[in-house]
Write an enzyme that holds these catalytic residues in place. Sequence first.
Site, short mmCIF file in Angstrom:
data_model
loop_
_atom_site.label_atom_id
_atom_site.label_comp_id
_atom_site.label_asym_id
_atom_site.label_seq_id
_atom_site.Cartn_x
_atom_site.Cartn_y
_atom_site.Cartn_z
N GLY A 14 0.82 -1.22 0.00
CA GLY A 14 0.00 0.00 0.00
C GLY A 14 0.84 1.26 0.00
N CYS A 131 -3.07 11.24 11.27
CA CYS A 131 -2.08 12.12 10.62
C CYS A 131 -2.28 13.60 10.96
CB CYS A 131 -2.12 11.92 9.11
SG CYS A 131 -3.77 11.87 8.41
N HIS A 259 -0.84 17.94 4.98
CA HIS A 259 -2.01 18.44 5.71
C HIS A 259 -1.63 19.75 6.40
CE1 HIS A 259 -4.10 14.83 4.88
NE2 HIS A 259 -4.13 14.27 6.07
#
Length: 350
Positions: A14, A131, A259
Amino acid sequence: MTRKITVAVVGATGQVGAVMLDFLAQSEVNADSVRCFASARSAGKTVIYRGAEVTVEDLATADLNGIDIALFSAGGATSASYAPKFTAAGAVVIDNSSHWRLDPEVPLVVSEVNPYAIAGAKKGIIANPNCTTMAAMPPLRVLHDAYGLTRLKIATYQATSGSGVHGVAELAGQLTELVKSGRIADLVRDGQAIPHAQPEVYAAAIAANVVPVAGGFVDDGSLETDEEQKLRNESRKILEIPELLVAGTCVRVPVFTGHSLVVHAEFERTVDVAEAQELLAKAPGVELCDMPNPRDAAGKNPSFVGRVRHDQSVPDGKGLVFFIANDNLRKGAALNAVQLAEIVARQLRA
Ligand code: A2P
């Protein structure tokens, strides 16, 4: 003789798994061997670790003996059922999913913020924080220690890679459509002037737009998303302030990685802005700068912090506002997991 350490990466095929393998290769974990796991779909494929091919094993049928540290990034359901199987076979699990994060017997750890909490891993599982929350913890730790944090109001600007490869593909596809149309400027007068295929990942177009929902809605009457609740619950646990008041609005923006957060923080004591900046400049995991932004943060490790000033809506100088940008795939996921593995490896070798 130094103890040999075998590390497993679960979810190795992934997006986060691949970054974890890269960090692991460069880390002080110094794994003597690495085993990679995914679902039956990917079993038999190979991934690269330190330039060599490692064959992916089927998690469901593999022999789990001999693993010392297992880094999980294969979703909550996989962590829920397989983390206990790994710990039963003798491994310490470091889990990227949200499944174990609020379990009182599972520490939730940011390597620079509360590494000592690892000692409380009664189940042999250590959780890696969300996160977005993770990005805010290094600056908030030093500010809390100095001034006593009481309340957080946060708006987030979250990148599409936080919702996986499909989110990134949806943004890239829509951006390509806009450029190919040759008439992007038409959006100035009509937001629907250039139609997109029906969005699949987000509730509205993500290119040249913002979507005021990140994560899924929680079915508890609060009308909040799980991302917004993670900000509250995980901040309280990591900073060890159970009564901390936290409200956030998590927004998805047309950014690939990185972010960002606008943090309004309130404290028990008056904040001296110059002193707060000095504390932030010295804080581990923080880089104080003039213009934190996700494009500059992507591919780097620190939480970039800037625009630090008093929150003029809070009396007596007890409020601070600042902006954070951080790579959500690095510190926000893979890097912190590997940093936790470094701590565990040191303990195993001690
Ligand atoms: P697979 O390649 O077999 O689907 P991403 O977050 O980028 O979508 O990656 C998810 C990772 O988790 C992949 O490596 C995926 O493997 C793995 N994964 C998903 N479901 C399972 C499962 N049930 N068992 C083992 N690995 C899983």
